[in-house]
Design an enzyme around this catalytic site. Sequence first.
Site, PDB file in Angstrom:
ATOM      1  N   TYR A 276      46.219  36.437  56.430  1.00 22.37           N
ATOM      2  CA  TYR A 276      46.030  35.629  55.220  1.00 22.37           C
ATOM      3  C   TYR A 276      44.824  36.169  54.456  1.00 22.37           C
ATOM      4  O   TYR A 276      43.683  36.010  54.883  1.00 22.37           O
ATOM      5  CB  TYR A 276      45.823  34.172  55.641  1.00 22.37           C
ATOM      6  CG  TYR A 276      45.668  33.152  54.529  1.00 22.37           C
ATOM      7  CD1 TYR A 276      45.897  33.446  53.190  1.00 22.37           C
ATOM      8  CD2 TYR A 276      45.298  31.839  54.842  1.00 22.37           C
ATOM      9  CE1 TYR A 276      45.756  32.495  52.198  1.00 22.37           C
ATOM     10  CE2 TYR A 276      45.163  30.873  53.856  1.00 22.37           C
ATOM     11  CZ  TYR A 276      45.387  31.206  52.545  1.00 22.37           C
ATOM     12  OH  TYR A 276      45.245  30.247  51.563  1.00 22.37           O
TER      13      TYR A 276
ATOM     14  N   LYS B 276      50.023  37.380  53.755  1.00 19.77           N
ATOM     15  CA  LYS B 276      49.974  36.409  52.659  1.00 19.77           C
ATOM     16  C   LYS B 276      48.879  36.885  51.708  1.00 19.77           C
ATOM     17  O   LYS B 276      47.691  36.793  52.023  1.00 19.77           O
ATOM     18  CB  LYS B 276      49.677  35.003  53.182  1.00 19.77           C
ATOM     19  CG  LYS B 276      49.626  33.930  52.101  1.00 19.77           C
ATOM     20  CD  LYS B 276      49.429  32.552  52.743  1.00 19.77           C
ATOM     21  CE  LYS B 276      49.555  31.440  51.715  1.00 19.77           C
ATOM     22  NZ  LYS B 276      48.297  31.207  50.970  1.00 19.77           N
TER      23      LYS B 276
END
Length: 297
Positions: free
Chosen positions: A137, A165
């Site tokens: 992330y 992400k």
Amino acid sequence: MATNLRGVMAALLTPFDQQQALDKASLRRLVQFNIQQGIDGLYVGGSTGEAFVQSLSEREQVLEIVAEETKGKIKLIAHVGCVSTAESQQLAASAKRYGFDAVSAVTPFYYPFSFEEHCDHYRAIIDSADGLPMVVYNIPALSGVKLTLDQINTLVTLPGVGALKQTSGDLYQMEQIRREHPDLVLYNGYDEIFASGLLAGADGGIGSTYNIMGWRYQGIVKALKEGDIQTAQKLQTECNKVIDLLIKTGVFRGLKTVLHYMDVVSVPLCRKPFGPVDEKYLPELKALAQQLMQERG
């Protein structure tokens, strides 16, 4: 390993009651609402879920409830990131136990960790996830960790990493990542550039506003697959009108207020230190809720 994770994944909100405790009934309703609106999966316990104002026990409860409520109907990604590696590992083990499809972790923040320390952090979490793919992330605006392209390339090629992400407005970097890693599952993180992110190479997205209008984002995916750029642009514009309002109200509390008017969330409050929505925005949010309910049918 993670190819089945492509798609539109709502970054799940976490409802609280008037006493700031976890509202389990509202959480279950919200999960069902997301399933009914046709999203492909849920990203649980991330920034949108207010993970960093919850205890470890509460985060585990949320994972357990979501797993119980979905019963394998959609894909589940557990965000397990903490500043502490040990706590991240504990959450990763819980995600495995509850039947999640993948784990995710934000880069450890606040302290100025070296890049090798970041890599070791991810390796430890991957080990505790016991075979679940890792979704790295990257959200530099909130984490304060500004990874270079070379560092991103290193992280996404660690054994056990299956996805990224990418919550960044740098679409050039998005395209560079896709070019370098054609098989990597790549998520667009900023809802306001969803269509642009897909064109830059993203396989799908993880976003907060999917909680109230996930079907619009699915519509963008469908339109682009069919080569209908005009429809994709129109849908993105409609999404961005909503996002414009939510930025004024505060995104998470604004979303909870809309869901409150939709009879999904009982109490439209975030956990302190977040405050409530300014009352002057309530009529606009109520009108938005009515508009979206009518549009959804």
